[in-house]
Design a protein around this motif. Structure first.
Motif, PDB file in Angstrom:
ATOM      1  N   ILE A  43      -8.706   6.116 -28.746  1.00 46.01           N
ATOM      2  CA  ILE A  43      -8.538   7.214 -29.711  1.00 46.01           C
ATOM      3  C   ILE A  43      -7.052   7.317 -30.059  1.00 46.01           C
ATOM      4  O   ILE A  43      -6.193   7.399 -29.166  1.00 46.01           O
ATOM      5  CB  ILE A  43      -9.025   8.566 -29.134  1.00 46.01           C
ATOM      6  N   LEU A  55     -13.195   4.207 -38.136  1.00 47.32           N
ATOM      7  CA  LEU A  55     -13.964   4.018 -36.912  1.00 47.32           C
ATOM      8  C   LEU A  55     -14.465   2.579 -36.871  1.00 47.32           C
ATOM      9  O   LEU A  55     -14.888   2.031 -37.888  1.00 47.32           O
ATOM     10  CB  LEU A  55     -15.170   4.963 -36.869  1.00 47.32           C
ATOM     11  N   THR A 125     -12.914  13.416 -42.396  1.00 47.00           N
ATOM     12  CA  THR A 125     -12.825  14.228 -41.174  1.00 47.00           C
ATOM     13  C   THR A 125     -12.839  15.716 -41.485  1.00 47.00           C
ATOM     14  O   THR A 125     -12.918  16.533 -40.562  1.00 47.00           O
ATOM     15  CB  THR A 125     -11.534  13.884 -40.401  1.00 47.00           C
ATOM     16  N   GLU A 132     -19.365  13.812 -37.723  1.00 44.76           N
ATOM     17  CA  GLU A 132     -20.155  13.583 -36.512  1.00 44.76           C
ATOM     18  C   GLU A 132     -21.234  12.537 -36.750  1.00 44.76           C
ATOM     19  O   GLU A 132     -21.496  11.678 -35.896  1.00 44.76           O
ATOM     20  CB  GLU A 132     -20.788  14.885 -36.020  1.00 44.76           C
ATOM     21  N   PHE A 135     -20.355   8.884 -36.084  1.00 43.34           N
ATOM     22  CA  PHE A 135     -20.443   8.405 -34.698  1.00 43.34           C
ATOM     23  C   PHE A 135     -21.895   8.069 -34.363  1.00 43.34           C
ATOM     24  O   PHE A 135     -22.166   7.105 -33.630  1.00 43.34           O
ATOM     25  CB  PHE A 135     -19.895   9.454 -33.736  1.00 43.34           C
ATOM     26  N   ALA A 224     -11.288   4.729 -32.682  1.00 44.23           N
ATOM     27  CA  ALA A 224     -11.201   5.840 -33.637  1.00 44.23           C
ATOM     28  C   ALA A 224      -9.729   6.125 -33.919  1.00 44.23           C
ATOM     29  O   ALA A 224      -8.979   6.482 -33.006  1.00 44.23           O
ATOM     30  CB  ALA A 224     -11.897   7.083 -33.090  1.00 44.23           C
ATOM     31  N   LYS A 230      -8.159  14.900 -31.278  1.00 41.62           N
ATOM     32  CA  LYS A 230      -8.546  13.869 -30.312  1.00 41.62           C
ATOM     33  C   LYS A 230      -9.608  14.366 -29.324  1.00 41.62           C
ATOM     34  O   LYS A 230     -10.513  13.607 -28.942  1.00 41.62           O
ATOM     35  CB  LYS A 230      -7.300  13.376 -29.562  1.00 41.62           C
ATOM     36  N   VAL A 233     -12.965  14.168 -30.962  1.00 50.25           N
ATOM     37  CA  VAL A 233     -13.441  12.788 -31.035  1.00 50.25           C
ATOM     38  C   VAL A 233     -13.953  12.330 -29.680  1.00 50.25           C
ATOM     39  O   VAL A 233     -15.006  11.691 -29.585  1.00 50.25           O
ATOM     40  CB  VAL A 233     -12.321  11.857 -31.554  1.00 50.25           C
TER      41      VAL A 233
END
Length: 924
Positions: A43, A55, A125, A132, A135, A224, A230, A233
């Motif tokens: 990260i 990502l 973001t 989300e 991911f 990421a 952070k 994440v």
């Protein structure tokens, strides 16, 4: 951290204090760890682009890990990841990502190599739910690809078309190079694209066997990098990736490339247009992990730069033995690298060219470099690093992520800027003549080499045999070198006092300052802080070669590359190369049909030098006799061989038909070259660049506190100018009024390439330009879905549009693709149906929504780039007030369904088009 000029992008030149030598340390800003299931994560918080993140899911396996019956399955799985997962069946995953503004290719992509598979996303973001879900998408790729039978069968055709797209000359050369580069090794047998026979019969079971074995948490990592919190994440990583695997994991063996012992390959082909000779010196790859490995990497880079510079010098002398030389390192997988040393050769100098390449390697290994050569290469690296450090806050997420990926895959250390800078500063001072000499000896004496010659197949061209090349190599190695004196003088650019002018007017406008100079030139300056140390300059004027007669037009096609290579002011071509070492100045003049100009890039330290060079280039153009004669020799060689290339003949035919055989769209001939002289090149240059009074200059970037007004008066306002105001002349290029179909039969490719071209039939307005560009984006999405995904007829297909008031009607919609010769008619008819349906409005609203969302997704980031502003301002000046920036809201309103359907029917006549095909003469 990667190889030099790739990994060194974060270096600060500072004064080092202390007695102990500094060493590289892992960045404290990089948060990394391992989940309970063994998956690694990295990260890193970064600023640009704002409100976005990069990502990636890294699978530590590629084609090398395939079983004998799986050739191509690693790459096949990469495709299947976009064709259905547990939570996103079918192509819903792609549709979801497109719905939030992501483009397939730019923001959403994947790659399969010999020893890795990497999935990449660039995501917002500032939208919590969508961030989300990104991911979740990565996790689905890691563990939940569905591999349904129908999806597998459908994707076979797409992958076979990707395999087909790669066939042809480049593939034949690649096949010949395999043995030379990879030797007897698994690499030679495991190219990522795979075996077409295995691909044709791929089954879900075959794919799953690879997937479950290698897509194991212990064999993957998530990276990421972005503008995010952070901790947030990390929580998302733990939420989605800390799953249990039902399969046992065993690490892959370490695969190395095969060794060579001076093997020689001679590859000839009727489609090759130039001759090249390469020496491939194989070495073990040493990832940069500490001070010593870092120093060796810097030495490697200096060595390659020195050899490159020597080749450049030879190519600029009278009757050179080589055309253009090169020297650079290439990483091959995780454990090997190859030093590529070679040159383009002249047809009458093949043997002496081969000898010259070897002789230069030998010479450097015996006598080493001069002190000024070492200083020059060091200054190049210092310039590169200092510039990168000053602009460190502009580093984009993807650049940083690629370094982190190298940390995971190859073991390169990822350092902080300050730490790396301190180590570099110490090392660059330590590197000596002896270090470079030892490196040169190591490369020259390394027996793990392969030699590779490529050349055209043609009558009356003697291509040396393997035995003849072997004798050339042995004779060159055994022949005694004549030592030459080492010149330690560095060239000095001597210039007389520049004639200064004045600023006659100054106007503050919304986005910039506008100046009028005493020679009538206009200068527009926009100060930005997007990059802390980057300055872009664009000088431009209307007119171009449209105002020139036939002879001057021919001369204009050759003038700029010759003059640009002929040296600056009092400096010879070779002296100019030495002088420019360590100077961050890029200089690109051009003459097009309707405009001429110069594009430049520099920094604050080099701005004055850049403006001096610009002034000298405009006021003192010169043609070096040797440069001119060498250029003409290579041009004649190219013209004689260009008919060998199917792609070249294909492009020529397209230009011929689209322009109704207009003389300005024909390629240069030997007769054209015989019509001109050195004098004509200078006259052509002066014809376009002496009337500086009707030029405009746009300067964008970090110009704060630089006294730009004084610099303009000293270096720009005093340039002599003719009192003229030019407008381009319409070349009257006519598009055929009826449907025109033609075939070019050439080559042995296993594919047919097709261009469908439709003329724009409307008027220019900026709103129409925005809509026309939108048409291409809409068609891109529809064509990929309807032609690639549904019928498997192509791998890539592009719709392209251009609309400019300076094109004088040469504005087209072009659809380009390649396909199976047996499917060409069917695929082409389906594409025409797609276009017709689009004109009738038969496409889903989500397509238009995705185009609009993508514009909004990138809007803020684009507005914070110097490159955008210099392009925008210059176009606005060139096109007038009818060129402006649309806000996302304005763009959405403009590209609504009703507007776009109406515009597409206004702009595109589906019954007036050109269809040109490149078809093979015979199958390979």
């Amino acid at each position: 951290m990667k190889k030099m000029k790739i990994f060194i992008t974060t270096l600060l030149l500072v004064v080092v204090t202390g007695l102990n030598a500094a060493d590289l340390k892992v960045s404290g800003e990089l948060e990394q760890g391992k989940l309970k299931n063994g998956m690694k994560y990295y990260i890193y918080k970064n600023k640009k682009p704002e409100d976005k993140a990069y990502l990636s899911l890294i699978v530590n396996a590629g084609s090398l890990q395939e079983d004998e019956d799986q050739l191509g399955m690693a790459h096949f799985i990469e495709h299947m990841a976009f064709n259905g997962t547990k939570s996103y069946p079918g192509n819903m995953l792609v549709k979801h990502l497109q719905s939030i503004g992501m483009n397939f290719g730019a923001d959403l992509n994947a790659f399969t190599g010999f020893d890795r598979t990497i999935y990449k996303l660039q995501v917002p973001t500032d939208r919590t739910e969508e961030f989300e879900k990104s991911f979740e998408v990565l996790k689905e790729w890691a563990n939940d690809i569905t591999f349904f039978s129908k999806d597998t069968i459908d994707e076979r055709g797409v992958i076979l078309e990707e395999w087909r797209l790669r066939q042809g000359l480049s593939q034949r050369i690649s096949d010949a190079q395999k043995k030379a580069v990879y030797g007897k090794s698994r690499y030679t047998e495991r190219f990522p694209i795979g075996d077409p026979d295995i691909i044709k019969n791929a089954t879900p079971e075959l794919l799953k066997r690879y997937y479950h074995k290698w897509y194991h948490p212990k064999n993957m990592a998530v990276v990421a990098v972005g503008d995010f919190d952070k901790n947030h994440v990390k929580a998302l990583l733990e939420k989605y990736f800390d799953y249990d695997s039902n399969y046992e994991f065993k690490e892959s063996p370490k695969y190395r490339i095969g060794k060579s012992n001076g093997e020689i390959t001679v590859f000839t082909d009727p489609e090759i247009t130039s001759i090249t000779f390469d020496i491939l010196t194989k070495e073990s790859l040493e990832p940069i992990q500490d001070r010593e490995s870092y120093k060796r990497a810097i030495i490697d880079e200096i060595y390659a730069g020195l050899l490159q510079s020597r080749f450049d010098s030879i190519s600029k002398k009278a009757d050179p033995t080589i055309g253009k030389g090169y020297s650079y390192p290439v990483d091959l997988g995780k454990y090997d690298s190859v030093q590529v040393t070679g040159a383009m050769l002249r047809e009458k100098e093949i043997e002496s060219g081969i000898s010259e390449v070897i002789r230069q390697m030998k010479k450097l290994s015996v006598y080493g470099p001069t002190s000024w050569e070492i200083d020059g290469e060091k200054s190049e690296l210092l310039m590169f690093m200092e510039n990168a450090y000053k602009n460190r806050e502009s580093r984009e997420h993807s650049d940083i992520a690629s370094e982190i990926e190298a940390d995971y895959l190859e073991g390169y250390i990822f350092t902080d800027i300050e730490n790396e800078a301190e180590v570099f500063r110490e090392i660059i001072k330590e590197i000596s003549y002896k270090d470079i000499l030892e490196k040169a000896k190591e490369v020259y004496e390394n027996s793990n080499k392969a030699f590779f010659l490529t050349a055209p197949q043609k009558k009356n061209l003697h291509i040396p045999t393997k035995d003849e090349i072997k004798k050339i190599i042995e004779n060159t190695k055994n022949k005694k070198l004549l030592e030459v004196g080492k010149n330690s003088k560095k060239p000095v650019l001597r210039v007389k006092n520049f004639s200064e002018g004045e600023i006659t007017d100054k106007i503050q406008e919304t986005d910039f300052l506008r100046y009028k100079l005493s020679n009538n030139m206009e200068v527009i300056i926009k100060e930005t802080d997007f990059d802390k140390d980057k300055i872009l300059i664009k000088l431009f004027s209307k007119g171009g070669s449209s105002l020139m007669d036939e002879k001057a037009y021919i001369a204009s096609k050759l003038a700029l590359p010759v003059i640009l290579s002929s040296g600056i002011g009092n400096l010879s071509p070779v002296e100019t190369d030495i002088y420019m070492k360590g100077k961050n100045i890029q200089f690109h003049p051009y003459i097009s049909d309707y405009t001429e100009g110069i594009d430049m890039e520099t920094d604050r330290e080099n701005l004055v030098t850049a403006l001096k060079i610009l002034n000298i280039f405009l006021t003192q153009p010169k043609v070096d006799k040797d440069i001119y004669e060498n250029f003409i020799v290579l041009q004649k060689q190219y013209i004689n061989n260009r008919k060998n290339s199917p792609k070249t003949l294909y492009r020529d035919k397209i230009k011929e038909i689209v322009s109704s055989n207009h003389p300005r769209r024909k390629p240069l001939t030997l007769e054209d070259l015989n019509k001109i002289s050195e004098k004509d090149l200078i006259e052509a240059f002066r014809d376009r660049f002496s009337g500086i009074g009707d030029f405009q200059a746009v300067i964008v970037g970090s110009t704060r506190d630089m006294d730009m007004e004084n610099l303009m008066q000293k270096y720009l306002a005093g340039i002599p100018s003719k009192d003229i105001s030019e407008s381009p002349k319409n070349l009257d290029v006519k598009f055929p009024k009826e449907v025109t179909r033609e075939n070019v039969k050439k080559g042995t490719d296993k594919k047919v390439s097709v261009n469908l071209i439709y003329p724009y039939k409307g008027k220019y307005t900026y709103e129409n330009r925005v809509k026309y560009l939108g048409v291409a984006k809409i068609l891109d999405m529809i064509l990929l879905e309807e032609i690639r995904e549904k019928i498997g007829g192509i791998y890539t297909i592009y719709a392209d549009t251009e609309l400019s008031p300076l094109n004088f009607g040469e504005n087209y919609l072009t659809i380009s693709y390649s396909t199976d010769p047996k499917k060409a008619d069917m695929v082409t008819q389906e594409i025409k149906k797609v276009l017709k349906n689009a004109l009738e409005g038969n496409f889903e609203d989500r397509i238009l929504k995705s185009v609009v969302e993508n514009y909004a997704f990138n809007y803020d980031s684009i507005l914070k780039k110097n490159e955008f502003w210099i392009d925008y301002i210059s176009k606005r000046e060139g096109f007038g007030d009818n060129f402006r920036i649309f806000s996302p809201e304005k763009y959405k309103k403009t590209l609504n369904r009703e507007n776009m359907i109406k515009f597409m029917n206004y702009a595109v006549d589906s019954e007036n088009y050109i269809e040109v095909r490149l078809i093979p003469e015979k199958s390979e």
